[in-house]
Design an enzyme around this catalytic site. Sequence first.
Site, mmCIF file in Angstrom:
data_model
loop_
_atom_site.group_PDB
_atom_site.id
_atom_site.type_symbol
_atom_site.label_atom_id
_atom_site.label_comp_id
_atom_site.label_asym_id
_atom_site.label_seq_id
_atom_site.Cartn_x
_atom_site.Cartn_y
_atom_site.Cartn_z
ATOM 1 N N HIS A 187 -74.124 13.075 87.752
ATOM 2 C CA HIS A 187 -75.202 12.172 87.355
ATOM 3 C C HIS A 187 -76.499 12.966 87.200
ATOM 4 C CE1 HIS A 187 -75.063 11.922 91.871
ATOM 5 N NE2 HIS A 187 -76.271 12.392 91.669
HETATM 6 C C1 T46 Z 1 -77.838 14.022 94.034
HETATM 7 C C2 T46 Z 1 -76.788 14.891 94.622
HETATM 8 C C3 T46 Z 1 -77.236 16.315 94.791
HETATM 9 C C4 T46 Z 1 -77.405 6.501 100.467
HETATM 10 O O1 T46 Z 1 -77.230 5.383 100.955
HETATM 11 N N1 T46 Z 1 -78.633 7.118 100.587
HETATM 12 C C5 T46 Z 1 -78.884 8.329 100.051
HETATM 13 O O2 T46 Z 1 -80.005 8.840 100.208
HETATM 14 C C6 T46 Z 1 -77.836 9.005 99.335
HETATM 15 C C7 T46 Z 1 -78.086 10.360 98.712
HETATM 16 C C8 T46 Z 1 -76.633 8.375 99.217
HETATM 17 N N2 T46 Z 1 -76.420 7.146 99.779
HETATM 18 C C9 T46 Z 1 -75.089 6.544 99.673
HETATM 19 C C10 T46 Z 1 -74.717 6.078 98.269
HETATM 20 C C11 T46 Z 1 -73.222 6.299 98.227
HETATM 21 O O3 T46 Z 1 -72.571 5.138 98.722
HETATM 22 O O4 T46 Z 1 -74.123 7.520 100.036
HETATM 23 C C12 T46 Z 1 -72.977 7.428 99.218
HETATM 24 C C13 T46 Z 1 -72.687 8.760 98.542
HETATM 25 O O5 T46 Z 1 -73.709 9.070 97.579
HETATM 26 P P1 T46 Z 1 -73.395 9.721 96.153
HETATM 27 O O6 T46 Z 1 -72.044 9.336 95.710
HETATM 28 O O7 T46 Z 1 -74.540 9.404 95.244
HETATM 29 O O8 T46 Z 1 -73.420 11.290 96.527
HETATM 30 P P2 T46 Z 1 -73.344 12.539 95.558
HETATM 31 O O9 T46 Z 1 -72.982 13.684 96.405
HETATM 32 O O10 T46 Z 1 -72.535 12.289 94.348
HETATM 33 O O11 T46 Z 1 -74.875 12.755 95.017
HETATM 34 C C14 T46 Z 1 -75.917 13.026 95.939
HETATM 35 C C15 T46 Z 1 -77.160 12.194 95.616
HETATM 36 O O12 T46 Z 1 -76.797 10.804 95.587
HETATM 37 C C16 T46 Z 1 -77.779 12.569 94.280
HETATM 38 O O13 T46 Z 1 -79.055 11.975 94.157
HETATM 39 O O14 T46 Z 1 -78.630 14.485 93.212
HETATM 40 O O15 T46 Z 1 -76.274 14.405 95.867
#
Ligand code: T46
Length: 137
Positions: free
Chosen positions: A49
């Site tokens: 993303h």
């Molecule tokens: C990015 C890359 C480097 C939260 O509730 N709060 C938060 O601050 C974050 C980051 C995530 N979440 C929840 C949302 C999802 O249910 O944690 C779960 C996993 O998040 P996500 O699938 O978005 O994680 P990544 O590793 O794909 O991406 C993350 C960040 O979301 C994104 O902003 O730039 O790390």
Amino acid sequence: MQVVKYMFQPHGDDRGQLIALEEGKDIPFAVRRIYYMYETADGVTRGYHAHKHLQQILVCIHGSCKIRLDNGQESKVVSLEKPYEGLYVANTMWREMFDFSPEAVLLVLASEFYDENDYIRDYDEFLSFVRKEASNP
Ligand code: T46
């Protein structure tokens, strides 16, 4: 495509190393949120993303991982292997994280609070977004 990697200054002595990060000095934005990833399962890839506004600095404070950054025109893979290296990730970079070593801990300093509406999760939508940003900076 320019990759911005910060080399933070460790305060080392015979006890070991310490790194301090200060907003405005080491980090080019106000830090509103910190999160970290650990116990990443073997072979996992994350991310896929970009963001509308969010700026971040990624630091692999333990172990190593790789980040693919894509600005819509070209992409580069950056390795994070040292706890004193910080990778700046602008909002307009599509990012993918992969090749996490066992016990890798990836720390992220973020300029905004968590907001699902800030995410661009569709690659074609991302391309339209960066084209619009480029023509209307
Ligand atoms: C990015 C890359 C480097 C939260 O509730 N709060 C938060 O601050 C974050 C980051 C995530 N979440 C929840 C949302 C999802 O249910 O944690 C779960 C996993 O998040 P996500 O699938 O978005 O994680 P990544 O590793 O794909 O991406 C993350 C960040 O979301 C994104 O902003 O730039 O790390």
